[in-house]
Design a protein around this motif. Structure first.
Motif: not given
Length: 209
Positions: A19-34
């Motif tokens: 269940k995504n929250d702000w931290l898991t969502t930010v991590l996914k965005i950062v992962l995609f950028i990486a």
């Protein structure tokens, strides 16, 4: 007449969904950028060496003699055109999206293995902690790979063999980060269990990178 014994069917435990929250969502965005960061330099390197790999020296000389234009001049023209924009930005963006989707499948498979084994030995499994640790470690790996691509751009001769070696090293680093972060709070006697679970995902990651 005695009643027939009832068959008891035990439902197989299902891997918890994140269940995504702000931290898991930010991590996914950062992962995609990486991932895009790495794919951008991969595409740039492929573009720079496109003609070098596909055009034989004799053909290059023939083009020079016939038109008076060298392959490097042709590449400089393409480098400033729409083809360059497509190859350097759209192509890595599409690649990044595909790799990110494949990673999500990889993460679900990894979580399935950990959850099932933890269920057998009666250990609690926190899907949020698992994904934070895994997403974070793969993000570090992707950033390191992108930086290595940038460095190898200045040493193209060393890039052919060097990238294959450093990618394996970065994969090992990512797996080590995941192990040490996810195993925090876990009794040391369960370390071998976690390591054995990581065997197949580790092989998959090493082969893919």
């Amino acid at each position: 007449m005695q009643n027939a014994p009832r068959r008891v069917i035990y439902a197989r435990p299902v891997t918890p969904k994140l269940k995504n929250d702000w931290l898991t969502t930010v991590l996914k965005i950062v992962l995609f950028i990486a991932i895009f960061f790495t794919q951008y330099f991969n595409a740039k390197r492929s573009f720079n060496y496109f003609f070098a790999y596909s055009i034989a020296p004799s053909i290059s000389e023939s083009i020079m003699q016939t038109t008076g234009v060298s392959v490097s001049q042709i590449m400089s023209v393409l480098d400033s055109g729409e083809w360059a924009m497509t190859f350097k930005y759209v192509f890595p963006l599409v690649n990044s999206a595909i790799i990110f989707l494949l990673y999500l499948l990889y993460a679900k498979f990894f979580a399935y293995l950990v959850f099932n084994q933890f269920t057998v030995i009666n250990l609690p499994f926190n899907i949020r902690k698992f994904r934070i640790c895994l997403d974070g470690s793969i993000t570090v790996m992707s950033l390191l790979m992108g930086i290595s691509r940038l460095i190898f751009a200045y040493y193209p001769i060393a890039a052919n063999l060097g990238m294959a070696i450093v990618d394996i090293v970065f994969a090992v680093v990512a797996l080590a980060i995941f192990f040490f972060t996810f195993s925090r709070g876990l009794e040391k006697k369960y370390y071998p269990v976690l390591l054995s679970i990581m065997l197949i995902p580790s092989i998959i990651l090493a082969v893919v990178v």
